[in-house]
Design an enzyme around this catalytic site. Structure first.
Site, PDB file in Angstrom:
ATOM      1  N   ASP A 179       0.842  -1.191   0.000  1.00  0.00           N
ATOM      2  CA  ASP A 179       0.000   0.000   0.000  1.00  0.00           C
ATOM      3  C   ASP A 179       0.884   1.250   0.000  1.00  0.00           C
ATOM      4  OD1 ASP A 179      -2.346   1.432   0.025  1.00  0.00           O
ATOM      5  OD2 ASP A 179      -2.831   1.051   2.123  1.00  0.00           O
ATOM      6  N   GLU A 201       2.793   4.686  -4.332  1.00  0.00           N
ATOM      7  CA  GLU A 201       2.854   5.468  -5.575  1.00  0.00           C
ATOM      8  C   GLU A 201       4.220   6.142  -5.812  1.00  0.00           C
ATOM      9  OE1 GLU A 201      -0.868   4.254  -4.583  1.00  0.00           O
ATOM     10  OE2 GLU A 201       0.308   5.610  -3.327  1.00  0.00           O
ATOM     11  N   ASP A 245      -9.021   2.942  -2.990  1.00  0.00           N
ATOM     12  CA  ASP A 245     -10.095   3.455  -2.133  1.00  0.00           C
ATOM     13  C   ASP A 245     -11.302   3.902  -2.951  1.00  0.00           C
ATOM     14  OD1 ASP A 245      -8.242   2.969  -0.197  1.00  0.00           O
ATOM     15  OD2 ASP A 245      -7.710   5.070   0.104  1.00  0.00           O
TER      16      ASP A 245
END
Length: 787
Positions: free
Chosen positions: A443, A446, A522
Site C-alpha cells: 500500500d 505510488e 479506495d
C-alpha cells in the site's frame, strides 16, 4: 506562503490533528524548496522534427533509417511485436521488459518504399515509414491499424531532458481501452488521461483521474483488427483520446486520434497486432508471465482498517464459521503495527500473532499483512537502522536523505531502483513470515507522502539509482511500486523457495503482473463506485494485469443492504474477491445487513467456492497465455461493433458471461449476448446470440450465462473436482480446458482438454490427447438431461 496554501495548511492541521497536520505543512514546504533548488529551471526551448529521410541501414529484423535531424531504429521480433525508437533509443534498459529483448525476426526485411520512404515486411505485420518520419502499422492484408505522425521534440537550450509529442491516427470505428486503472471504461471515452501514479487522497468515483496505476498502454479495437501500443517511458505525461466518426462532414470518415505528450524519457514504442488473445500473449511474452496465485488466494478475503485486536479477528472469523460462510483469508491493516511502523507488531493488541495465524490456518484461513514502503525516521528502530546502514533511502539533489510524512509520522523511503536495496528489503519479509503471514498487500507505494498542499509524493528532484544509470524522481516515480513489488517477490522466493509468493500492490506499472496483482484502491461507496470497480478490473486485464478486484462495499461510507449485496455478487466472479473498508466506514460482514442479505451472500460465496477449480484453471491459463480471467464481451469477436461499447457485463474465461446489477431497484436487466447459444445458469433457458435479451435479476442473484458446449471444472458436493457440461447446440461440438490444482508450489500441471458432442440422444464428453478417452472426473450435463 500564498493564501490558497495557507487555507490548505489550516485544513490539514484540522483534519488530521495538530501534530500530523504540522508535519504535512512542513513536508509541503520541504518538497517545494527541494524542487526549487534541485530541478533546473526550464528556460527557452528549441522545437525539432525528424526532417527528411537521408539514408537507411538494414539490420536484423529491420534496421536504422536516418533523417536530417534524427534517426529511427525499427525491429520486428520473432513474436511479431514491432519496436521502434527515435534518437538512438533501444529496447533496453527498460523496467517493463522481462529479461532480454526478444530476438529479431530473421525474415523481416527493410526495403525501399514509394515516395522515398521505407518499409519492413514481416509475416504478421508490415511497417511503412514515410520520408518525413510517419510510422504506419499494417496487417499482412494491407489494412492500416495505426499511423504515428512524425514526432516533435522541445529541447531546453541549456540542455536537459526534452519534452516530446507523438500523435497517432486509428480507424474511424476504432475504440480505445487500457491506460492502466481507469474508472471511466472499460472503453475509454474522449478526454485527456494523465500518466502519473497518484493517490487521490480520498475515495474516488468515475471520472476521477489519474489514480494509482497508470500505464502508457493502449489496446485499440477496430474492424480491421486489434493492436496494442506501448510507449516505453516512465515520465509524467498525458494521453488525449478522440474517437473517430464515420461519414463525418462531407461523407468522409474522421480518424480517431491519440496524442501522447511526455515530459521526458526515450521516445520508443512497441506495437503488437492480431486477435485480442494473440496480442495479450505477445504482451505477456514481452513483459512477463502473470504471477500464479496460490489456490487459497482465489477464494474469499475479508479485510478492514480497524480490526484492532486479536479478539476482534477471532470474533469476525467465528461469525463466518457460525453462519456457514466460506472464508479463505483475513487481511490486517496498519492498525496491527506498532505505531504504524512497517515490519512490526503491536504487542498490546496482537500479543500472540503467530498463535492466531496457526489457529486460522487450521480452519483453512490465511493471514495477509499490509506492507508500506515508508520507514519511520527513528534511530533505534531496526528497519530504519538497517536501511541507514545499507544507504538504502532516497536522497535529495544535495545528498541529504529525503524525508516525508506517512502514517508513522516523519518517514524515509527505500530506493527500490537499486538491486542492493531490493535485496535488503526482500529479506525483511522474514519477520512477516515468522509472524504467520501467508500473503502481502503493498500500500501507499505510488509513493505517497502526505503534504498540506502540492503533490503528495516525493520531490521530483529526489535522486534515484535507476540500476546505475542515475536520475531523479521524474523518471522513477511511476516504476517505484513496480520495483518494490519485485523486491518483495524476489525476497519471498528466497525465503520460501518451495511456495509461490502471494502479493498484490496498490500501485504499479507495465510488467507488474510478473510479481502479483492489484486492487481498486479506495473506491467510493455508492452505485457509481460499483460501476467503476468493474471498469478498473476489465481495463487492467487488457493491460496485462489479470488478477485484481475492488473493495467490496466501497472503501468509505455505509452501503445500503442492496448496494452491498450487488457489490458482493459482482465480487464473487472477479479474480480478487475481497471485502474491505476504512476505519470510519460501516461494517462489511454479510450478517450486518440483515437475514435476507446474509442468505443471498451465502449463495454467492458457495458459488464462488464451487467455481474455484475454474478460477484455478483461468489463473494457469493467464500465466501461460496472458489472457485475463475477466474479458470484455468482444474478446472472441472484436469485429462485432455492438459489443465494443458494452461495459456492464463481461466474460469470465471462455465459458461464462456475467451480467452484474449496477443500478438500484433492478430486478430485470438487458444483457447483450455474443454470437452463439447461451444458457441462463439459474433457469436453464437457452438464448441465441448475437442480440440483446431481457432476463430476471432478482435480489437473490445476478444473471450468469454459460456458453453452449462449455466444459467447466467445478467443485462437487464431495469436495472433489467434477465437470459441468452445458449441452452444445445440435450438430455442433463444444469443449473446455482443465488445469488441476497443483498446490502452492511451482509445479505447473498439464492442461487437460475435453470435448463435448452429441451422440444420438445424449451428450458425451471425451478427453483429448495421447491418453484420451473417458473423463478423469464425474460429469454432469446441463441443458440436455443427465448422462
Amino acid at each position: 506562503m500564498n493564501g490558497r496554501d495557507l487555507v490548505r495548511s489550516v485544513k490539514a492541521v484540522a483534519s488530521v490533528g495538530a501534530a500530523q497536520g504540522v508535519r504535512t505543512v512542513r513536508a509541503a514546504w520541504r518538497r517545494r524548496r527541494a524542487d526549487a533548488t534541485g530541478l533546473p529551471a526550464r528556460g527557452a526551448e528549441r522545437a525539432r522534427v525528424p526532417g527528411p529521410v537521408e539514408d537507411a541501414e538494414p539490420g536484423p529484423g529491420g534496421g536504422v533509417i536516418r533523417f536530417s535531424r534524427s534517426e529511427l531504429r525499427i525491429l520486428v521480433a520473432v513474436t511479431g511485436a514491432v519496436f521502434w525508437g527515435w534518437d538512438g533509443a533501444e529496447p533496453e534498459p527498460s523496467y517493463a521488459l522481462a529479461g532480454r529483448c526478444p530476438e529479431p525476426d530473421p525474415r523481416a526485411v527493410l526495403e525501399p518504399d514509394k515516395d522515398g520512404g521505407w518499409r519492413v515486411v514481416a509475416e504478421r505485420v508490415t511497417v511503412v515509414i514515410s520520408r518525413h518520419g510517419a510510422v504506419e502499422v499494417r496487417t499482412p492484408g494491407g489494412v492500416t491499424l495505426r499511423r504515428d505522425l512524425p514526432p516533435r521534440w522541445w529541447e531546453p537550450v541549456g540542455g536537459g531532458p526534452a519534452r516530446w509529442m507523438q500523435r497517432s491516427e486509428v480507424a474511424a470505428d476504432a475504440r480505445f481501452f487500457g491506460l492502466g486503472g481507469r474508472t471511466s471504461g472499460p472503453r475509454l471515452p474522449d478526454g485527456t488521461y494523465r500518466l502519473w501514479n497518484t493517490d487521490p487522497g480520498r475515495a474516488f468515483a468515475p471520472g476521477d483521474d489519474p489514480l494509482y496505476i497508470t500505464m502508457p498502454v493502449q489496446l485499440v479495437v477496430s474492424d480491421g483488427g486489434t493492436h496494442l501500443a506501448f510507449h516505453d517511458s516512465s515520465w509524467d505525461g498525458t494521453v488525449t483520446l478522440r474517437q473517430g466518426e464515420e461519414g463525418a462532414g462531407s461523407g468522409h470518415d474522421r480518424d480517431g486520434t491519440s496524442e501522447l505528450r511526455m515530459d521526458g524519457g526515450p521516445l520508443r514504442c512497441w506495437v503488437m497486432v492480431g486477435t485480442p488473445a494473440r496480442v495479450l500473449l505477445a504482451w505477456a511474452s514481452l513483459t512477463g508471465a502473470p504471477a500464479l496465485p496460490p489456490a487459497w488466494a482465489l477464494g474469499h478475503h475479508h479485510a478492514r482498517w480497524g480490526f484492532g485486536s486479536e479478539q476482534e479477528v477471532r470474533r469476525i472469523v467465528a461469525g463466518y464459521l457460525e453462519h456457514g460462510l466460506p472464508l479463505d483469508a483475513v487481511h490486517l491493516d496498519i492498525d496491527h503495527l506498532e505505531a504504524h511502523q512497517v515490519f512490526t507488531v503491536d504487542q498490546d493488541r496482537f500479543p500472540k500473532l503467530p498463535v492466531l495465524a496457526e489457529e486460522l490456518r487450521r480452519d483453512g484461513i490465511r493471514l495477509v499483512s499490509i506492507v508500506d514502503p515508508a520507514v519511520r525516521a527513528l534511530p533505534g528502530h531496526a528497519v530504519y537502522d538497517g536501511g541507514a546502514a545499507e544507504d538504502a533511502f532516497v536522497r535529495d539533489a544535495s545528498g541529504g536523505v529525503v524525508e516525508g510524512v506517512v502514517w508513522p509520522g516523519e518517514a524515509v523511503f527505500p530506493d527500490f531502483t537499486h538491486a542492493r536495496v531490493r535485496e535488503w528489503w526482500g529479506g525483511l519479509y522474514e519477520e512477516r513470515l515468522a509472524q504467520g503471514f501467508s500473503g502481502f498487500w503493498h500500500d501507499m507505494n505510488e509513493p505517497t507522502s502526505f503534504t498540506a498542499f502540492g503533490e503528495s509524493t516525493l520531490p521530483r528532484s529526489a535522486s534515484h539509482f535507476l540500476e546505475g544509470r542515475g536520475g531523479d524522481h521524474r523518471e522513477a516515480h511511476n516504476v517505484y511500486a513496480l520495483c518494490m513489488a519485485r523486491a518483495g517477490f524476489d525476497g519471498l522466493r528466497k525465503l520460501l523457495p518451495e511456495e509461490r509468493p502471494f502479493l498484490f500492490s496498490r500501485s504499479g506499472w507495465a510488467g507488474m503482473q510478473r510479481y502479483g496483482g492489484t486492487w481498486s484502491g479506495d473506491v467510493a461507496t455508492g452505485w457509481p463506485g460499483l460501476r467503476a470497480s468493474l471498469a478498473l478490473v476489465m481495463g487492467l486485464g487488457l493491460c496485462g494485469v489479470p488478477y485484481s478486484g475492488p473493495d467490496v462495499g466501497g472503501f468509505d461510507g455505509d452501503p445500503s443492504p442492496e448496494l452491498y449485496l450487488r457489490w458482493f455478487q459482482l465480487g464473487a466472479y472477479l479474480p480478487l474477491f475481497r471485502t474491505h473498508a476504512s476505519l470510519r466506514a460501516g461494517r462489511r460482514e454479510p450478517w450486518e445487513f440483515g437475514g435476507e442479505v446474509l442468505e443471498h451472500a451465502r449463495v454467492a460465496l458457495v458459488e464462488r467456492r464451487r467455481l474455484l477449480p475454474y478460477f484455478v484453471t483461468l489463473a494457469h491459463l493467464a500465466r501461460r497465455t496472458g489472457a485475463p480471467y475477466v474479458r470484455p464481451l468482444w474478446w472472441a469477436a472484436p469485429e462485432e461493433r455492438a459489443l465494443r461499447d458494452c461495459g456492464d457485463a463481461f466474460l469470465l474465461g471462455d465459458s461464462l458471461l456475467v451480467a452484474p446489477v449496477l443500478d438500484p431497484g433492478t430486478d430485470r436487466r438487458a444483457v447483450r449476448l455474443p454470437r452463439g447459444r447461451w444458457y441462463d445458469t439459474a433457469t436453464g433457458q437457452a438464448y441465441e446470440g448475437p442480440g440483446q435479451v431481457l432476463v430476471a435479476a432478482p435480489l437473490s442473484r445476478i444473471p450468469v450465462f454459460a456458453r453452449a458446449g462449455a466444459v467447466l471444472p467445478v467443485r462437487g458436493e464431495d469436495g472433489g473436482l467434477e465437470l459441468e457440461v452445458w449441452a452444445p447446440a445440435r450438430g455442433r461440438t463444444g469443449g473446455g480446458l482443465v488445469v488441476p490444482d497443483g498446490g502452492e508450489g511451482w509445479d505447473e500441471p498439464e492442461i487437460e482438454r475435453y470435448t463435448a458432442r452429441w451422440m444420438g440422444s445424449r451428450v458425451v464428453v471425451e478427453r483429448e490427447g495421447e491418453n484420451g478417452g473417458a473423463p478423469l472426473y464425474p460429469v454432469r450435463v446441463r441443458g440436455a438431461g443427465e448422462l
